[in-house]
Design an enzyme around this catalytic site. Structure first.
Site, short mmCIF file in Angstrom:
data_model
loop_
_atom_site.label_atom_id
_atom_site.label_comp_id
_atom_site.label_asym_id
_atom_site.label_seq_id
_atom_site.Cartn_x
_atom_site.Cartn_y
_atom_site.Cartn_z
N ASP A 9 -2.14 -34.00 0.40
CA ASP A 9 -1.14 -33.47 -0.53
C ASP A 9 -0.17 -34.53 -1.04
OD1 ASP A 9 -2.24 -31.01 -0.17
OD2 ASP A 9 -0.38 -30.02 0.44
N THR A 17 -6.73 -27.87 1.52
CA THR A 17 -7.13 -28.39 2.83
C THR A 17 -8.48 -29.12 2.80
OG1 THR A 17 -5.86 -26.71 3.98
CG2 THR A 17 -7.69 -27.70 5.20
N ALA A 48 -9.42 -20.83 -5.30
CA ALA A 48 -9.27 -19.37 -5.23
C ALA A 48 -7.81 -19.00 -5.08
CB ALA A 48 -10.08 -18.82 -4.06
N HIS A 142 -30.09 -7.38 -5.29
CA HIS A 142 -29.63 -6.09 -5.79
C HIS A 142 -29.42 -5.11 -4.64
CE1 HIS A 142 -29.09 -2.99 -8.81
NE2 HIS A 142 -29.86 -2.21 -8.06
#
Ligand SMILES: Cc1cc2nc3c(=O)[nH]c(=O)nc-3n(C[C@H](O)[C@H](O)[C@H](O)COP(=O)(O)OP(=O)(O)OC[C@H]3O[C@@H](n4cnc5c(N)ncnc54)[C@H](O)[C@@H]3O)c2cc1C
Length: 163
Positions: A9, A17, A48, A142
């Site tokens: 960061d 992360t 996300a 499906h």
């Protein structure tokens, strides 16, 4: 300072992360391994937002992609079978951004249940540089929400490269 390195960061690039861990690997390999550091695909880092409706994406947004090329944009909005069975009205929305000339899928986006789980798999395809044809010839599972990503037949719209 030649012996001080910045990863994670503190570099303020992609503050996640797994990116910090990847950068740590790269630094350790660069300093201590005989082999070249692994080639991480930072450009297609999937992302996300965990909320009541999860948002997830990988690659370029429509606006970013339109700065580079003409686009075919595919979208699907529907109520997943699971939601129908339990009598709820929550929908899922999915979008594929495809460069028209190369047919390369350069972005995938989704809002809805399990979007983050699903996007991790799609991120492999986008990182590999697969084309819309590769998505089209992939057989779906499906009934799932995920199969929408391989059954989008016609572009919802075509977008010209922004001048
Ligand atoms: C609320 C929140 C939610 C997040 N959720 C997610 C998520 O869901 N998924 C995801 O991928 N990322 C998430 N992130 C981002 C993720 O936490 C960071 O990207 C990741 O922790 C970066 O790792 P890092 O090692 O670079 O920094 P950090 O994990 O911040 O570690 C830095 C360490 O250095 C220490 N430190 C600072 N200054 C000094 C000093 N002077 N001397 C000694 N030690 C010092 C700190 O105490 C800290 O322990 C979230 C961040 C926040 C704030």
């Amino acid at each position: 300072m030649p012996d001080i390195y910045a990863i994670g960061d503190v570099t303020d690039r992609i503050n996640l992360t797994p990116v910090a861990i990847a950068e740590g690997h790269t630094l350790a390999e660069r300093l201590f391994s005989k082999h070249a550091p692994r080639d991480w695909a930072y450009d297609t880092t999937p992302k996300a937002v965990f909320f009541s409706e999860t948002l997830a994406s990988v690659g370029l947004t429509e606006e970013e992609a339109a700065k580079q090329a003409d686009l075919d944009v595919f979208t699907a909005s529907f109520r997943p079978l699971r939601q129908t069975l339990i009598g709820r009205d929550r929908k899922a929305f999915m979008k594929l951004i495809v460069e028209r000339d190369s047919q390369k899928v350069v972005g995938a986006h989704m809002m809805g249940d399990a979007a983050a789980e699903l996007m991790q798999g799609v991120a492999i395809a986008v990182t590999a540089g697969l084309t819309k044809r590769d998505f089209d010839r992939t057989i779906g599972i499906h009934p799932t929400t995920a199969e929408e990503f391989v059954t989008m037949r016609s572009p919802t719209r075509q977008v010209s490269r922004a001048s």
